[in-house]
Design a protein around this motif. Structure first.
Motif, PDB file in Angstrom:
ATOM      1  N   TYR A  89     -25.022  20.927  15.626  1.00  0.00           N
ATOM      2  CA  TYR A  89     -23.746  20.659  16.291  1.00  0.00           C
ATOM      3  C   TYR A  89     -23.826  19.336  17.048  1.00  0.00           C
ATOM      4  CZ  TYR A  89     -19.966  21.151  19.703  1.00  0.00           C
ATOM      5  OH  TYR A  89     -18.860  20.930  20.487  1.00  0.00           O
ATOM      6  N   GLY A  90     -22.824  18.480  16.867  1.00  0.00           N
ATOM      7  CA  GLY A  90     -22.819  17.165  17.496  1.00  0.00           C
ATOM      8  C   GLY A  90     -23.326  16.072  16.575  1.00  0.00           C
ATOM      9  N   VAL A  91     -24.033  16.477  15.506  1.00  0.00           N
ATOM     10  CA  VAL A  91     -24.540  15.505  14.519  1.00  0.00           C
ATOM     11  C   VAL A  91     -23.942  15.794  13.149  1.00  0.00           C
ATOM     12  CG1 VAL A  91     -26.587  14.582  13.365  1.00  0.00           C
ATOM     13  CG2 VAL A  91     -26.697  15.240  15.788  1.00  0.00           C
ATOM     14  N   GLY A  92     -24.101  17.036  12.693  1.00  0.00           N
ATOM     15  CA  GLY A  92     -23.551  17.424  11.400  1.00  0.00           C
ATOM     16  C   GLY A  92     -22.090  17.817  11.500  1.00  0.00           C
ATOM     17  N   ASN A  93     -21.600  18.468  10.456  1.00  0.00           N
ATOM     18  CA  ASN A  93     -20.209  18.887  10.396  1.00  0.00           C
ATOM     19  C   ASN A  93     -20.116  20.384  10.125  1.00  0.00           C
ATOM     20  OD1 ASN A  93     -18.917  16.153  10.473  1.00  0.00           O
ATOM     21  ND2 ASN A  93     -20.097  15.895   8.586  1.00  0.00           N
ATOM     22  N   ARG A  94     -19.020  20.978  10.549  1.00  0.00           N
ATOM     23  CA  ARG A  94     -18.783  22.396  10.268  1.00  0.00           C
ATOM     24  C   ARG A  94     -18.598  22.583   8.765  1.00  0.00           C
ATOM     25  NH1 ARG A  94     -16.930  26.932  13.779  1.00  0.00           N
ATOM     26  NH2 ARG A  94     -17.634  28.695  12.527  1.00  0.00           N
ATOM     27  N   MET A  95     -19.157  23.640   8.233  1.00  0.00           N
ATOM     28  CA  MET A  95     -19.013  23.948   6.816  1.00  0.00           C
ATOM     29  C   MET A  95     -17.534  24.042   6.453  1.00  0.00           C
ATOM     30  SD  MET A  95     -20.856  24.543   4.101  1.00  0.00           S
ATOM     31  CE  MET A  95     -22.435  24.861   4.914  1.00  0.00           C
ATOM     32  N   LYS A  96     -17.144  23.393   5.357  1.00  0.00           N
ATOM     33  CA  LYS A  96     -15.744  23.421   4.947  1.00  0.00           C
ATOM     34  C   LYS A  96     -15.338  24.852   4.596  1.00  0.00           C
ATOM     35  CE  LYS A  96     -15.309  18.705   3.129  1.00  0.00           C
ATOM     36  NZ  LYS A  96     -15.018  17.885   1.924  1.00  0.00           N
ATOM     37  N   LEU A  97     -14.179  25.264   5.103  1.00  0.00           N
ATOM     38  CA  LEU A  97     -13.699  26.611   4.844  1.00  0.00           C
ATOM     39  C   LEU A  97     -13.487  26.841   3.347  1.00  0.00           C
ATOM     40  CD1 LEU A  97     -12.773  29.347   5.935  1.00  0.00           C
ATOM     41  CD2 LEU A  97     -10.502  28.361   6.320  1.00  0.00           C
ATOM     42  N   THR A  98     -13.066  25.800   2.630  1.00  0.00           N
ATOM     43  CA  THR A  98     -12.867  25.939   1.176  1.00  0.00           C
ATOM     44  C   THR A  98     -14.181  26.278   0.478  1.00  0.00           C
ATOM     45  OG1 THR A  98     -13.101  23.526   0.992  1.00  0.00           O
ATOM     46  CG2 THR A  98     -10.855  24.421   1.033  1.00  0.00           C
ATOM     47  N   TYR A  99     -15.287  25.683   0.944  1.00  0.00           N
ATOM     48  CA  TYR A  99     -16.592  26.003   0.361  1.00  0.00           C
ATOM     49  C   TYR A  99     -16.978  27.446   0.675  1.00  0.00           C
ATOM     50  CZ  TYR A  99     -17.382  20.915  -0.258  1.00  0.00           C
ATOM     51  OH  TYR A  99     -17.298  19.596  -0.625  1.00  0.00           O
TER      52      TYR A  99
END
Length: 529
Positions: free
Chosen positions: A434-444
């Protein structure tokens, strides 16, 4: 006359009193709420009530009476705090004396458990009309024929304005939620938060159902067009409600279920949905379910238009909506289905190291069920500046009166008996913490869950995660292959392994509390460090 007989006599005297109003209709209860100025009517016809300083559960004020028949069965500790029979009896008499003096008292008779073979008749006695309306929304309502022969096996007594005196009453504060299994009573006082009523009965069912070889579960459940059943376990913020609300599948229930020799059944007759930031665009089923008879709890409402402002957390972030499950269009009636084909454990890993989906062996399923892992994020609570691992046993530790192994062993047995496929799905971060990466796409995530539910991942090629020992599918339709392997999404792969080992050690440290769990569960199910 023993104390159980005395309490029964006191209870009968209370419910047969002139001030006791039994099983009022929704319309009459709404009128009572407004006349008594307990709440207001919103633009959709729902009642809005506020709960004062208690806008959530009070776990430190929850007790179980230490009684001869239960004292060797309860998992005593911080969650299940003991209180003496004498203390309970004195408080019980005080509360009933207080309620007898009220102008009006509201009584609801209904059921917990949609399966008629195992359901429990319950009675809820409320000081507030809106709490009784809430109870009608959340529990299973009887037909007129069922009401004639209804005999409650457990009673909830809620007196929000009765405040305990800790120096006299043996409590920690003015608030108390006490379960007596011998007297088959829940006593609630000093808090207006309606969730205590709902969750106290769930705690009771978590004690009673295993005695009948039925597994109680804190999960949502739905059923596909072919009759295939899926269970979704997950703590707040992991996507349990979002992912189980699938237009292609019918909802069995959103929060509490039992799993018997016949299959899965909903314990409740309604839903208690979080509604902070609720919108029709994101969650149309929940948004449209909030109508006449529903209860909004601590939601800010415009004084002139009476339109609910779901984005406003001024009273609390824990805003809630209670409504009958029939308000959802895509449901199964009654709320009963067969044995699960698929179980999904949801986690929002803010460390960004768990795979977005992985297949679990029975031992891994039991390990992750006992662990109940997710993350708290920086900024969600005062003092949290980086992601914090949080573990809730069986994804519902506040509601488990029995030792955790009881529930885990039932899960393992059910997985074997019914050949259930179990998956761990990470709806959290990828490409870094958190703060570096991104939240997993809901579509995925939706694509992965759909593939799991449709059986497409049962026999696919997998690769094992070195640290957690999890089997990761190498391909899922609609998801880039690299996304499936968390290390590949990090720019610095050595940093991934450092962070992964950090989380693995937190798992192992948490698991030390399960000293009575067979060693093979940890050896075969836990991290490989």
């Amino acid at each position: 006359m023993n104390s159980v007989e005395v309490s029964n006599e006191q209870l009968l005297d209370l419910v047969n009193g002139k001030n006791a109003l039994h099983n009022l209709s929704v319309s009459v209860l709404v009128e009572k709420v407004l006349a008594r100025q307990e709440g207001i009517l919103t633009s959709t016809g729902a009642v809005r009530a506020t709960t004062g300083k208690y806008t959530g559960r009070s776990p430190e004020d929850k007790y179980i009476v230490e009684e001869a028949s239960t004292k060797d069965k309860i998992d005593w500790g911080k969650v299940n705090q003991p209180i003496s029979e004498a203390t309970f009896d004195k408080l019980y008499t005080k509360v009933l004396t207080y309620l007898k003096k009220q102008d009006e008292l509201f009584v609801f008779n209904g059921f917990a458990g949609a399966d008629k073979k195992v359901r429990m008749p319950i009675q809820v006695i409320n000081e507030y009309a809106w709490h009784n309306l809430f109870s009608q929304q959340l529990f299973i309502r009887p037909t007129q024929e069922e009401l004639v022969n209804h005999k409650a096996e457990f009673t909830v007594i809620s007196a929000p304005n009765f405040k305990a005196d800790p120096s006299v009453d043996g409590t920690k504060s003015e608030t108390f939620i006490i379960i007596s299994f011998e007297k088959r009573t829940v006593l609630i006082g000093g808090t207006e938060y309606a969730g205590e009523i709902k969750k106290s009965i769930f705690s009771v069912m978590n004690y009673i159902l295993p005695e009948n070889n039925i597994m109680p579960m804190h999960c949502s459940a739905n059923v596909g067009q072919e009759g295939d059943v899926a269970l979704f376990f997950g703590l707040s913020g992991t996507g349990k409600t979002t992912l189980s609300a699938d237009p292609k599948r019918r909802l069995i229930g959103d929060d509490e279920h039992g799993w018997s020799s016949s299959g899965v059944f909903n314990i409740e007759g309604g839903c208690y949905a979080k509604c902070i930031n609720l919108s029709r665009e994101k969650e149309p089923q929940i948004f449209d379910a909030i109508r006449f008879g529903s209860v909004l709890e601590n939601v800010v409402v415009d004084e002139k238009t009476r339109i609910a402002d779901y984005d406003n957390g001024a009273l609390t972030e824990n805003t809630r909506a209670a409504y009958q499950i029939e308000n959802i269009d895509n449901i199964i009636v009654p709320s009963i289905a067969g044995h699960p084909n698929t179980i999904v454990f949801l986690t929002a890993d803010a460390f960004g190291v768990l795979p977005p989906i992985s297949k679990l062996t029975k031992e891994q399923a039991m390990y992750h069920f006992l662990s109940g892992y997710t993350s708290k994020l920086a900024g969600t609570e005062r003092g949290i500046t980086s992601p914090q691992a949080t573990f809730s046993t069986c994804f519902g530790s506040p509601f488990l009166p029995l030792p955790a192994t009881v529930y885990a062993e039932m899960l393992g047995r059910m997985i074997d008996e019914h050949n259930v496929q179990v998956f761990l799905v990470n709806t959290g971060w990828t490409g870094g913490e958190y703060g570096v990466g991104n939240r997993m796409k809901l579509t995925y995530t939706r694509a992965m869950v759909q593939a799991a539910l449709e059986g497409e991942l049962n026999n696919v090629e997998t690769v094992k995660n070195d640290i957690f020992g999890l089997e990761i599918p190498i391909h899922v339709a609609g998801v880039p292959d690299d996304v499936l392997q968390p290390a590949k999404t990090w720019v610095d792969q050595s940093a991934y392994y450092v962070k992964a080992k950090e989380l693995a050690l937190k798992f192992k440290e948490n698991f030390k509390k399960f000293s009575d769990v067979p060693k093979e569960i940890e050896l075969l199910g836990g991290p490989r460090i």
